[in-house]
Design a protein around this motif. Structure first.
Motif, PDB file in Angstrom:
ATOM      1  N   VAL A 140     -12.256  -6.963  -7.770  1.00  0.00           N
ATOM      2  CA  VAL A 140     -11.997  -6.392  -6.451  1.00  0.00           C
ATOM      3  C   VAL A 140     -10.679  -5.636  -6.539  1.00  0.00           C
ATOM      4  N   GLU A 141     -10.702  -4.340  -6.186  1.00  0.00           N
ATOM      5  CA  GLU A 141      -9.484  -3.554  -6.300  1.00  0.00           C
ATOM      6  C   GLU A 141      -8.839  -3.373  -4.934  1.00  0.00           C
ATOM      7  N   LEU A 142      -7.567  -3.751  -4.852  1.00  0.00           N
ATOM      8  CA  LEU A 142      -6.829  -3.590  -3.601  1.00  0.00           C
ATOM      9  C   LEU A 142      -6.161  -2.218  -3.606  1.00  0.00           C
ATOM     10  N   PRO A 143      -6.087  -1.548  -2.444  1.00  0.00           N
ATOM     11  CA  PRO A 143      -5.445  -0.234  -2.423  1.00  0.00           C
ATOM     12  C   PRO A 143      -3.935  -0.329  -2.708  1.00  0.00           C
ATOM     13  N   ALA A 144      -3.357   0.759  -3.249  1.00  0.00           N
ATOM     14  CA  ALA A 144      -1.907   0.813  -3.461  1.00  0.00           C
ATOM     15  C   ALA A 144      -1.252   1.071  -2.114  1.00  0.00           C
ATOM     16  N   ALA A 145      -1.142   0.020  -1.333  1.00  0.00           N
ATOM     17  CA  ALA A 145      -0.625   0.131   0.031  1.00  0.00           C
ATOM     18  C   ALA A 145      -0.253  -1.271   0.492  1.00  0.00           C
ATOM     19  N   PRO A 146       0.573  -1.365   1.522  1.00  0.00           N
ATOM     20  CA  PRO A 146       0.848  -2.701   2.063  1.00  0.00           C
ATOM     21  C   PRO A 146      -0.463  -3.361   2.487  1.00  0.00           C
ATOM     22  N   LEU A 147      -0.561  -4.675   2.286  1.00  0.00           N
ATOM     23  CA  LEU A 147      -1.805  -5.389   2.598  1.00  0.00           C
ATOM     24  C   LEU A 147      -2.086  -5.324   4.097  1.00  0.00           C
ATOM     25  N   THR A 148      -3.294  -4.897   4.418  1.00  0.00           N
ATOM     26  CA  THR A 148      -3.710  -4.788   5.816  1.00  0.00           C
ATOM     27  C   THR A 148      -4.380  -6.102   6.233  1.00  0.00           C
TER      28      THR A 148
END
Ligand code: AMP
Ligand code: MG
Length: 398
Positions: A140-148
């Motif tokens: 599962v790939e998380l976006p390069a961004a603060p966790l929503t």
């Protein structure tokens, strides 16, 4: 004097990623994941379950009248096997009994004494299959961004209770000036309230950093030197304000030159021409101009992207729209201006109204603005007939 791009490039080149740390899932919202690929250890959902309140059945039995042989609620185990001609009452989220292939929702069923009459139902209707969202073993790939909140929900559904995130960059904040008093203190002759300590602390937190407020410093070179050097032991980045110009008491720049290194101290930007950048004890130090509007605008342009780069995030994380000013707004032709404007939607585009006076000490227009209108060097005004970039720093009114 550097252009905005040249200055930003030099500043970003000083960014080092902060180390990672582990935080509990319920405290990771807004944090930046340090490991963006997560291996799923379980199927999500873990078992086939009902998407509706209704009756589990075999598709081949519908349409028809079926014998009701039991009930399964969410959280219960489905131990009754479904034989031909049988139905089981089932709640949303309850596991599908062995043998069942579909769910007929309550709304389409006629209930009788111990029986239910159902219309035609296709195989798989209202069933959420095991692993439908994620399969065990998937990456599962998380976006390069603060966790929503949604990313937090994904991690929770995978059963992950702790998350590896980047430590918030520690940003020491130092306001300098003999004239400064803390908000809440009364003012003597020539004194003003220190706006920058609190505003920069808020801006650091908003950018994803952890502010460390240093005691305000008078315009005393030795004192400023001592505070900056000590701050470098604890902080990943030091942000000072005031004392970077050519005034007689402008010491921040001198301290960098004397004890560390000064890379540059002027940028072709309005507001904010005097901005010193250098390093001390191997830590980046940014000396922002003292004027509170200049301090916040240059923070937005140079320090916010630096803090984000330390977190592994690209740019300032802002949206750029295109807008034309409502009236002509004058500026210095030598510098790129970031005018404080209120952006509103009009037709297919955006119109920018000046949020008030554009002086670098006029704070209320900055607070009223939701965008900075970017007007290039080589022109002495923003013109209504021209469309410019507008950096959205606040909220658009509906
Ligand atoms: P300086 O950059 O120190 O020459 O300051 C430029 C102007 O900004 C002066 O009018 C200062 O009084 C004002 N100023 C400097 N620091 C602050 C601060 N922390 N809060 C409010 N105004 C400030
Ligand atoms: Mg000063």
């Amino acid at each position: 004097m550097r252009s905005v791009e040249e200055a930003l490039e030099a500043i970003l080149a000083s960014a080092r990623l902060t180390p990672s740390e582990v935080v509990p899932l319920d405290r990771c919202a807004g944090r930046v994941p340090a490991e963006r690929r997560v291996r799923a250890a379980v199927d999500v959902p873990p078992f086939a379950n009902s998407a509706m309140d209704g009756f589990a059945l075999r598709a081949a039995d519908a349409p028809g009248t079926l014998r009701l042989v039991g009930e399964v609620a969410a959280g219960a185990a489905a131990d009754v096997a479904l034989e031909p001609g049988m139905a089981v009452r089932i709640m949303t989220g309850a596991p599908l009994p062995p043998g069942a292939e579909a769910v007929a929702p309550l709304e389409i069923v006629d209930e009788g004494e111990g029986v239910v009459t159902v219309p035609e139902v296709r195989v798989g209707a209202h069933v959420r299959e095991a692993g439908e969202d994620t399969r065990a073993g998937d990456e599962v790939e998380l976006p390069a961004a603060p966790l929503t909140p949604a990313a937090v929900a994904v991690l929770a559904s995978l059963g992950i209770g702790e998350v590896v995130v980047r430590r918030r960059p520690r940003v020491a904040i130092l306001s300098t000036g003999d004239e400064l008093r803390a908000p809440g203190e009364s003012l003597g002759p020539g004194q003003i309230h220190d706006a920058n300590s609190s505003s920069l602390a808020a801006a650091v937190a908003d950018a994803g950093g952890a502010p460390i407020l240093l005691p305000r410093a008078a315009d005393d070179e030795e004192r400023i030197a001592a505070l900056l050097e000590e701050a470098c032991l604890e902080a990943d980045l030091v942000v000072a304000s005031g004392g970077v110009s050519v005034g007689r008491y402008d010491h921040v720049r001198t301290v960098l030159e004397r004890l560390g290194s000064l890379s540059f101290w002027r940028i072709r930007v309005q507001p904010g021409k005097p901005l010193a950048f250098g390093s001390l004890r191997d830590r980046p130090v940014v000396g922002l101009p003292g004027n509170p509007v200049s301090a916040l605008v240059t923070f937005e342009l140079f320090v916010r992207p630096l803090i984000r780069a330390m977190l592994g995030l690209p740019g300032g994380g802002r949206v750029t729209l295109r807008a034309s000013p409502e009236q002509r707004i004058g500026k210095d032709p030598e510098r790129r201006a970031y005018l404080r404007v209120v952006l509103r939607r009009e037709g297919d585009g955006y119109v920018a109204a000046a949020a008030g006076g554009q002086g670098s000490a006029q704070l209320r227009p900055l607070a009223a603005a939701n965008a900075l209108l970017v007007v290039p060097e080589g022109t002495d005004a923003a013109e209504p007939s021209v469309t410019y970039d507008a950096l959205l720093t606040g909220e658009l009114q509906p």
